[in-house]
Each structure stands twice: as C-alpha cells, then as structure tokens.
Design an enzyme around this catalytic site. Sequence first.
Site, PDB file in Angstrom:
ATOM      1  N   CYS A  45     -10.398  -1.145 -10.508  1.00 57.81           N
ATOM      2  CA  CYS A  45      -9.741  -0.089  -9.738  1.00 57.81           C
ATOM      3  C   CYS A  45      -8.354  -0.500  -9.264  1.00 57.81           C
ATOM      4  O   CYS A  45      -7.716   0.191  -8.491  1.00 57.81           O
ATOM      5  CB  CYS A  45     -10.603   0.366  -8.568  1.00 57.81           C
ATOM      6  SG  CYS A  45     -10.957  -0.940  -7.399  1.00 57.81           S
TER       7      CYS A  45
ATOM      8  N   HIS B  58       0.802  -1.223   0.000  1.00 56.96           N
ATOM      9  CA  HIS B  58       0.000   0.000   0.000  1.00 56.96           C
ATOM     10  C   HIS B  58       0.832   1.269   0.000  1.00 56.96           C
ATOM     11  O   HIS B  58       0.405   2.283  -0.533  1.00 56.96           O
ATOM     12  CB  HIS B  58      -1.045  -0.063   1.100  1.00 56.96           C
ATOM     13  CG  HIS B  58      -2.148  -0.987   0.681  1.00 56.96           C
ATOM     14  ND1 HIS B  58      -2.114  -2.333   0.946  1.00 56.96           N
ATOM     15  CD2 HIS B  58      -3.235  -0.777  -0.091  1.00 56.96           C
ATOM     16  CE1 HIS B  58      -3.169  -2.902   0.391  1.00 56.96           C
ATOM     17  NE2 HIS B  58      -3.868  -1.979  -0.241  1.00 56.96           N
TER      18      HIS B  58
HETATM   19  C1  PEP Z   1      -7.095  -4.160  -5.383  1.00 60.18           C
HETATM   20  O1  PEP Z   1      -6.968  -5.121  -4.642  1.00 60.18           O
HETATM   21  O2  PEP Z   1      -6.887  -4.198  -6.622  1.00 60.18           O
HETATM   22  C2  PEP Z   1      -7.525  -2.846  -4.864  1.00 60.18           C
HETATM   23  C3  PEP Z   1      -7.878  -1.878  -5.662  1.00 60.18           C
HETATM   24  O3  PEP Z   1      -7.515  -2.674  -3.535  1.00 60.18           O
HETATM   25  P1  PEP Z   1      -6.210  -2.568  -2.618  1.00 60.18           P
HETATM   26  O4  PEP Z   1      -5.030  -2.396  -3.520  1.00 60.18           O
HETATM   27  O5  PEP Z   1      -6.429  -1.407  -1.712  1.00 60.18           O
HETATM   28  O6  PEP Z   1      -6.205  -3.874  -1.900  1.00 60.18           O
END
Ligand code: PEP
Length: 752
Positions: free
Chosen positions: A672, A360
């Site tokens: 996303c 993250h």
């Molecule tokens: C994903 O898993 O692609 C996502 C958009 O969420 P995160 O990266 O916050 O887990």
Amino acid sequence: MLEVLRRIIQEVNGARNLDVALSTMVRRIRKAMHTDVCSFYLHDAELGQLVLMETIGLRTQAVGQVTLPQGEGLVGLVASREEPLNLEDAQAHPHFRYFEATGEERYSSFLGVPIIHQRRTLGVLVVQQAEKRRYDEEDEAFLVTMAAQLAGVLAHALATGSFTRPSLDGQAMFTGVAASPGMAIGEVVVIAPPADLNSVPDLIPADVDYEITRLREAIDRVREEIRSAGERLASRISAQELALFEVYQQMLGEAALSQEVVKRIREGQWAPGALADVVRRHVQYLERVDDDYLRERAADVRDLGRRVLAHLQEETPQTPDVYPDSTILVGDEISVAMLGEVPRDKLAGLVSVRGSSTSHVAIIARAMGLPTVLGMVDLPLSRLGGARVVLDGHRGRLFVRPSAELESHYQSLIDEERALAEVLEHEQDLPSRTPDDYDMPLMVNTGLAVEAAASLKNRISGVGLYRTEVPFMITERFPGEQEQTRLYRKQLESFAPLPVVMRTLDIGGDKDLPYFPIEEANPFLGWRGIRVTLDHPEVLMVQLRAMLRASVGLDNLQVLLPMVTNVDEVDDALKLLDRAIIELGEEGVEVNRPRVGVMLEVPATLYQLDALAERVDFFSVGSNDLTQYLLAVDRNNPRVAELYDACHPAVLSAMARLATESAALRMPISVCGELAGDPAGALLLMGMGFNSLSMNAPSLPRVRAAIRRVSLKAARQLVEETLCLDTPAAVRRHLSAQLGEWQLAHLLPPRD
Ligand code: PEP
Ligand code: MG
C-alpha cells in the site's frame, strides 16, 4: 578562531542582501587571517566561467570584469578539481595566469577553496599574501568552513534572484522534490503561519499614516497585555523576574523599537514588514554581543515582535477571501489543515519549503491529483505573493514570472497530459487483467472524503488502506466514539460489499495532531503508530469500538496495525480488539471479528514473518516506511531526498523476499506504499507475486494501463532482470528502457 567563525557566520546568515554579506565576509576573512587579499569568484555554470564578484585587496575595478574559464588559472583549477589549493609561490605553478586588471602579480601566496552546495560548485573563495607565506592547516580549515557556510547562503541568493549572475534574466527557477505529478500555471498565494516574522512579505504601504496608526495600536495592545500579565504574576514570581516585565515595557516604549519601525515605514515598508526588519536587526545585534544577559534579550525582542505582529495580522487576513482561479499555494510548511482552506476547484498546485515526496502532505496531494513540489529550500517566500508561476510536479520545478515562450510550452504539455488522461479514462471500467489472463487486484488508499467512491467502486477490489489519522488531523480534539463511528460507517458503506482495510491511528513521525503534539529529536524512530496507541489504550479502544460498530451488518471491515516492531505489540492489540468485541456484545451490539493485518514497514518484521503469520490474517507492506528504515534515509528530509528510492536494489530484494515467504506461509500480502502506484513499480510487484496493490485513486489509470499491456510472464522476467542490478539508477534506467520497448514510456512521469 571558533568565536570569529561563529560571528562571521552569524553576520552572513543574517544579512538581508547578499552583496552586503559578501563584502562583509571578505573583509572579515582578510582581517581574521591577517592576509592581504580576500576575494570571491562566482561560478557561472551557463557560461562555464568564474567571475570575480567581490574583493578586498585587489583593484575594485576588476570586479565583474575578470572572468576565467573553469579549469584555467589557479582559481579555475580549484573550481574544476573541487578541492583546496594552497601555494607558497603561486607564480611558480603551471596554472598561474596573470590578469592585469587585478594587479595580481604582487601576491606570492595563494589559498583557494571551492564553494560547493549539494555537489554543485558555486564559486571559489581565495586569500592571497604579498610575501611568501605557507598558509597553515588552521588557515585552510578556517577558509573551508567559511566556504561551506557561504555555500548555503549563496545557493539561496542565486536561486531567489536576489544575487543575479550575469546571464540570468527576469525569470527565476527554483527546484525541489517532485512530490505529486502534474503541471499547473497559476498565481501564488503564500500561506504563512501567523506571527512568523520570517515570512512577512515586503509591501509598499498605500497609506503611510494608516500603517503608523495601526502599528501604534498594536504596540499599545501588547503593552496592555504585558501589564496585565505582570499584575497576574506579581504575587507568584520574584521581584527580579517581575522587573523583566518592566524591561519589556521599555523596549516597546516610544523611544525604542517603535520609533525605528515608524522610520522604516516612512522609508517605504508596510507595518508588518517594517516591524520584521527592525526586530531582525535587533535580534542579530543582540545575538552577536559578548554578554550572556544581552544575548538572552534577543529572545525577548523576538517574542515582543511576534506579539505585535500577531495584532497587526488580526486586521489583515493571512489568506485572501477570494482565491485566484488557479491558486498555487506556497508556504514554509503546508499542513493538511491549510490545504482544506482553499476551495478545491481553485487549488491548482502546492509548493513548500519543507517536506519530501513521501511526507504525508505529499501523499494527500497525490490523492487529490494536485501537482506538488516540496523541499524547495531556497524559496523567497516573502517575495512570491501574487506572482504568476509555472509549476512542474514531474520534475520538481517552479518558474516564477515565466516568459511567454515557457508558459506556452507548458500549456501544450498540460494539454497533452489531459489528452492522455482522457484516453486512459476509456479503459478504466475494464478489468486489471494482463494479456495472459492474470487478474491483478487493484485497490485504493483513502483518508480524505470519499467523494469519488461511487465511480471508483466498479473499478477496484476494495480499499487497501484507509488512513484514519487524516480525519483526526483536521479536527481540534480526538473525535469521540460516535463521531468516529459515523465517519467509518460512511467509508464502509460507500465501498460495501468490497473490503475496506482500516488502519488504526498512525500518528507520530511527521503526522502530528494539533491537540496531541509529540516533540522528539528523532520522530521517525520514536513514538509512532502502534507504539502511541498501545500506550493510550483509551484512544485505541474508542477507535476499535467505533470501527466495529460501524461494520455492523456490512462486515467488510478489516483492521490494519501500523509500525509493528514486536510480536507482542500484535498480541496486545488483538487483546484490545477482543475486549472491544466482548464489551460491545455486552452492550447488545453483536459484531463479527474482522480480519486483522500487520503492516510490514519496520525491517525487524521481515525476520519474524512466521510468528506474525500465526497471529494475523494478512500482511500489507508499507513500502514508504520500509524504504526509509532500510536505507536509513528520512523520508521527509529534502537534503537526502535523492537517496530515498524505493527502487534501491536492497528494497526491491526485500520486497521480493516478502512476497515469496508470505506465499510459502499462505498469507495474503499486498503493498500500500507509493511504489504500488508507479506503473513500473506495480509491474515489478505483480511479477514478484503480491496479491493486491493499493494506491491513490489518481494513479489507477496508468497502473491499469500498464497491467493490461504486460503479461505476468514478462513482469516476472522483468523482476528477474531487475534484481541483478546493483544501483537504484541502473534499476530506473532498466525500467524505463523496458517500458519504452513495450511502448509504455508515456505512462512514466516525464523526467529530464
Ligand atoms: C507506508 O509506510 O508505505 C504507508 C503506506 O504508510 P504511511 O505512508 O501512511 O506511513
Ligand atoms: Mg507507514
């Protein structure tokens, strides 16, 4: 044998200096295997040669002198075949070569094993014996194990320059995982967690007496702390346990630890460095002895060391008051909170030992447009502070103390990139429309402050993912309902009337809240996302109420549920949402029910689309997690980072299926994850039929430029061709070749 192995490994891992480690190692191996010779040959990839670097048994004058091309001689053969070679009569082997300098002709038996680190041959470990001897299976297994252990230590030493191969000059290069694109030239600021003995930098003391005085003061304070802790506990613990406090006091006493530290300071180390050295030495010694009681004491010494260090660090701030203009922040692990400590206009790049491209902190770095390399496992943190560096976020490289040529080469690359950004900027207010008039809605992922909302608003179709956990990560407790309402209102207002998809708290995995730690053996398979919030309805209810309150009068809120695995998780979350709406109504706050979506990121959901579609209004694919779970590759683990690829044919075929099946169910579906922000990935997703793409704001210009130049028809064709390919590498090759043909190669991140 196991015990011997364990000890040698401990010694090698603990040695501060590789030369010492190697010489200890060859001696220990020779003794353990009852053999005449043990030698280590280093593989110099640039010269394509093996160099004898350490030996016990051969003539020491040969060290550094005997070199042989890879593939030549028995040692060269081991290196080129990458497998052990065990010979009773070495001289009878056709590859045998005689080196006078070593006096080698006297040895008949030979066992050599390659030292391989992450598929790279770093050297060869050899044992030899005068009389004919067939080394047995146990000998071979022992040497292979030693070589595997040595590999990590050696890779680290080579990368850090603490063990220089003959051809390496002053400039050192480290590699890691490219986590956020861009390049930067700047000065390193090492950010260390407080009281971490392993990341104390080496510094020469300016004033030895001052260092000694502050060491003594710090020790006195710890003694006082221990004394009062002992008093507090006196009535609650046994006499035997209480005696431990006495042991601590003695350890800290004048005659013991502190004298050694003082000596080290006089030798030329500042107090924290001297303390770290001495503690490390004691811990290593204690861990090695054959006595359970003494081994336990290793933990005590470490703990005491940390306490004293914490006091020493109180006076010397860990981070500078004034950051250099181009700060490259470097740490073992960089947290979101640490990022916030450096003023944005001074922060030029990020590097960390842990983490990977979809961790993250990487996502946040991309959102900030900050060049970042993570998973740089070989980084010598303690020796980097203040160093001038070139950071290459495209290729995952850090050059320490670069040569003038390298720096000016990078400066021109940086200038070119800036020029391209300016060109792309000109078309940012134009629609994301293909040449055959297909409009591909582009959205942004947010989570940080919405500083750029005003300029973004005209360029996007909304916020496709607001990661609510980010504000939770930088506070010191769960934010209350009012606080959250204010935060969400700001987000909704900034983008209104465009829709804002707010995801409920997605903690767990690598996203820990400092005030709500989750310790698990397999955090990505554990208590994450909706699993946590359904177990804590009090947290989820506050969040849902705050989102709903914030949306009053704006009605652009959409709610997204992360990490859904089971349909009943959706039912439970919807029940809470409905309850929140009723409760608010009873309190006189009338809210409309927002659209609700499910994140498709756990493979199980791929097989229950119809059941999910009956319950919610839209789907959003989390390609980051979907890739991790489909490929069984931890998105944070640098060791397997090369296996993590959203362009794996299996992932792409799952994505294509999701788009087709959702269309049949008449469910809007977006992506996303990071794949949507990659120009080639975005074209594929458009061709597959996704209804919108949500990405970090800095990715928008390249993705828009790609979409404006490639027709929907061509993108569909690209999908068809790509889905026939068998490997991630073939997919990547095909995508770059095709983008090259479309004259769009400049939009792809530069790779070697
Ligand atoms: C994903 O898993 O692609 C996502 C958009 O969420 P995160 O990266 O916050 O887990
Ligand atoms: Mg996810």
